[in-house]
Write an enzyme that holds these catalytic residues in place. Structure first.
Site, PDB file in Angstrom:
ATOM      1  N   HIS A  50      45.940  47.947  -3.450  1.00 34.13           N
ATOM      2  CA  HIS A  50      45.469  47.554  -1.838  1.00 34.13           C
ATOM      3  C   HIS A  50      43.864  47.783  -1.968  1.00 34.13           C
ATOM      4  O   HIS A  50      43.146  46.855  -1.426  1.00 34.13           O
ATOM      5  CB  HIS A  50      46.099  48.452  -1.055  1.00 34.13           C
ATOM      6  CG  HIS A  50      45.548  48.109   0.302  1.00 34.13           C
ATOM      7  ND1 HIS A  50      44.510  48.921   1.060  1.00 34.13           N
ATOM      8  CD2 HIS A  50      46.222  47.331   1.401  1.00 34.13           C
ATOM      9  CE1 HIS A  50      44.561  48.135   2.323  1.00 34.13           C
ATOM     10  NE2 HIS A  50      45.543  47.344   2.573  1.00 34.13           N
TER      11      HIS A  50
ATOM     12  N   ASP B 191      39.877  53.956   0.456  1.00 28.38           N
ATOM     13  CA  ASP B 191      41.287  53.222   0.564  1.00 28.38           C
ATOM     14  C   ASP B 191      42.004  53.664  -0.454  1.00 28.38           C
ATOM     15  O   ASP B 191      42.047  55.036  -0.769  1.00 28.38           O
ATOM     16  CB  ASP B 191      41.185  51.763   0.105  1.00 28.38           C
ATOM     17  CG  ASP B 191      42.065  51.028   0.787  1.00 28.38           C
ATOM     18  OD1 ASP B 191      43.360  50.754   0.188  1.00 28.38           O
ATOM     19  OD2 ASP B 191      41.800  50.164   1.789  1.00 28.38           O
TER      20      ASP B 191
ATOM     21  N   SER C 161      44.311  44.519   7.128  1.00 31.00           N
ATOM     22  CA  SER C 161      43.653  45.237   6.085  1.00 31.00           C
ATOM     23  C   SER C 161      42.830  44.358   5.020  1.00 31.00           C
ATOM     24  O   SER C 161      41.676  44.560   4.499  1.00 31.00           O
ATOM     25  CB  SER C 161      44.670  45.736   5.063  1.00 31.00           C
ATOM     26  OG  SER C 161      45.075  46.886   5.755  1.00 31.00           O
TER      27      SER C 161
END
Length: 483
Positions: free
Chosen positions: A159, A126, A334
């Protein structure tokens, strides 16, 4: 559990593919390398590829056409852009009253009393992970940064930290497997995204399969909360190599409301779509669906406050807030995928063989929508009960007059909810176990209850208790055939 209805939600932006690429990935020995507009040439020895970067997408397209016809080239493809959302976070000064409402709906609190994921490593491929986040301390392994090409996979976007927290946080917030280890692999740079080559390299490194770059802490599960809109042979090859090594790949389906993106759409990948709603679950409009999703988990909805607690129904986890450790709400597939990755860690920690984990998670999901597998929810909502070991799995099933399964549901902590029964049609309802978890119910040695013949109207419900007794296995039921 109430079956989800169609719902409206904010359209997510977590995956933003479709940008023309200026870079090509080439394997082989081209007789002539097109030089018009060529800005950079670099070797990718771990992937046995060369990356060619051109000044414009049009020059890259022309070079690709030339290289495709070159007999010395065995592969040429775009180094396609891969993106994940770096700007949908809602930072929180204090944690909301509703907290992580999704764990309760998926059955995790009861599961944590038995198993918490110790001994399992999950890679987060990621934007990296904030290595100093207090909720993740003790659960982070040394990682790798394929954006900068070093050993510092620190996250400045948030994220990846959010994803990692949903897997293995153990502080103010909790992950699905709070004693599992997280392997941070940085392949994306926030809003700038990344490329297929970096994702492929990070994926292979996470499984200790990247040529020339050993990884002393290979993962058993790899989470990919990212995507691109077109099939790419380099990415597909990396996924296949990782799967051949016995590693489970879990990927988000995407957030543009269309079909599943890649790598979620690749064969063998455990593709995860999203649900929202802490009170009445529904599938938000952003969640990609269609052929491909295998499971659903909660991705939240930042445009709804269904439980009226004053906070949007997002997914709470660790995050990077103004450059420092914090917490935030996000929404998207996600956020759903790492819940499944964490559940996979629990199943592995319970002693299930790696090649059976995917099937166990799918078989033990809560069926949603139309009966059995469907293109909206796959097998259904993730159930942490998949990690229960040492006891036979029990199902409640309904048979029609022809002896076919028309509805079924797993029993969790002694309770069940059998929904979607055909109205005004007699059915036989009973409970039965699957002692060896092979999808064949009521084999010799399993337990089975006496059936009840019932007929329901569309608005009727009933509560039935069952007493299980050993069966001789004369009439086993194939659960897989019902799906």
């Amino acid at each position: 559990m109430t079956s989800p209805a169609s719902g409206l939600a904010l359209r997510g932006t977590a995956l933003r593919p479709g940008v023309p690429s200026r870079a090509l990935l080439v394997r082989g020995q081209p007789q002539v390398t097109p030089s018009g507009g060529l800005e950079r040439r670099e070797g990718l020895p771990g992937l046995k590829l060369t990356r060619l970067v051109y000044a414009t997408p049009e020059q890259a397209r022309q070079a690709r056409a030339s290289l495709t016809a070159d007999p010395g080239v065995t592969l040429v493809t775009d180094d396609a852009p891969v993106h994940t959302d770096g700007g949908r976070a809602v930072p929180l000064g204090t944690l909301p009253a509703g907290g992580q409402w999704f764990w309760r709906l998926e059955g995790f609190p009861a599961t944590w009393e038995r198993i918490r994921g110790a001994g399992v490593t999950v890679a987060v491929v990621d934007t990296g992970v904030l290595l100093a986040h207090p909720d993740l301390q003790g659960n982070l392994l040394p990682g790798r940064d394929f954006v900068e090409g070093d050993d510092d996979p620190n996250d400045t976007d948030g994220h990846g930290t959010h994803v990692a927290g949903l897997i293995a946080a153990h502080g103010q917030v909790t992950g699905a497997a709070p004693e599992a280890k997280v392997l941070p692999v940085r392949v994306l740079s926030g809003e700038e995204g990344g490329s297929v080559a970096d994702v492929a390299a990070g994926l292979l490194w996470a499984a200790n399969r990247l040529d020339g770059q050993p990884n002393p802490h290979p993962a058993q599960v790899i989470n990919l909360s990212l995507g691109t809109d077109e099939f790419n042979p380099v990415l597909a090859e990396a996924v296949q190599r990782v799967q051949a090594a016995g590693v489970l790949v879990v990927a988000a389906t995407g957030n543009d409301g269309g079909a599943p993106l890649y790598p979620a759409a690749l064969p063998g990948v455990l593709a995860v779509t999203a649900l929202a709603g802490p009170s009445v679950p529904y599938q938000p409009s952003y969640a990609n669906r269609g052929p491909g999703p295998r499971l659903a988990a909660f991705g939240g909805d930042l445009g709804s406050d269904q439980d009226k607690n004053g906070e949007m129904d997002g997914i709470l986890s660790t995050d990077v807030v103004r450059g420092a450790a914090g917490h935030a709400l996000r929404m998207g597939t996600s956020m759903a995928a790492p819940q499944v990755s964490g559940a996979a860690a629990l199943v592995l920690a319970g002693g299930v063989a790696p090649d059976r984990v995917k099937a166990v998670l799918e078989r033990r999901a809560w069926d949603l929508g139309v009966r059995g597998f469907d293109e909206s929810y796959g097998w259904g909502l993730l159930s942490a009960d998949a990690a229960k070991t040492g006891a036979p799995r029990t199902y409640v099933v309904a048979l029609n007059g022809a002896g076919q399964i028309v509805a079924f549901t797993p029993v969790v902590d002694g309770g069940y909810c059998l929904a979607n029964l055909p109205p005004n049609e007699p059915v036989q309802v009973f409970a039965v176990t699957d002692g060896d978890d092979d999808g064949l119910l009521g084999e010799a040695g399993d337990l089975r209850a006496a059936p009840r013949t019932l007929s329901f109207t569309a608005a009727q419900d009933a509560a039935l208790d069952f007493t299980l007794a050993p069966t001789d296995g004369a009439q086993p039921l194939p659960l897989t055939g019902a799906r």
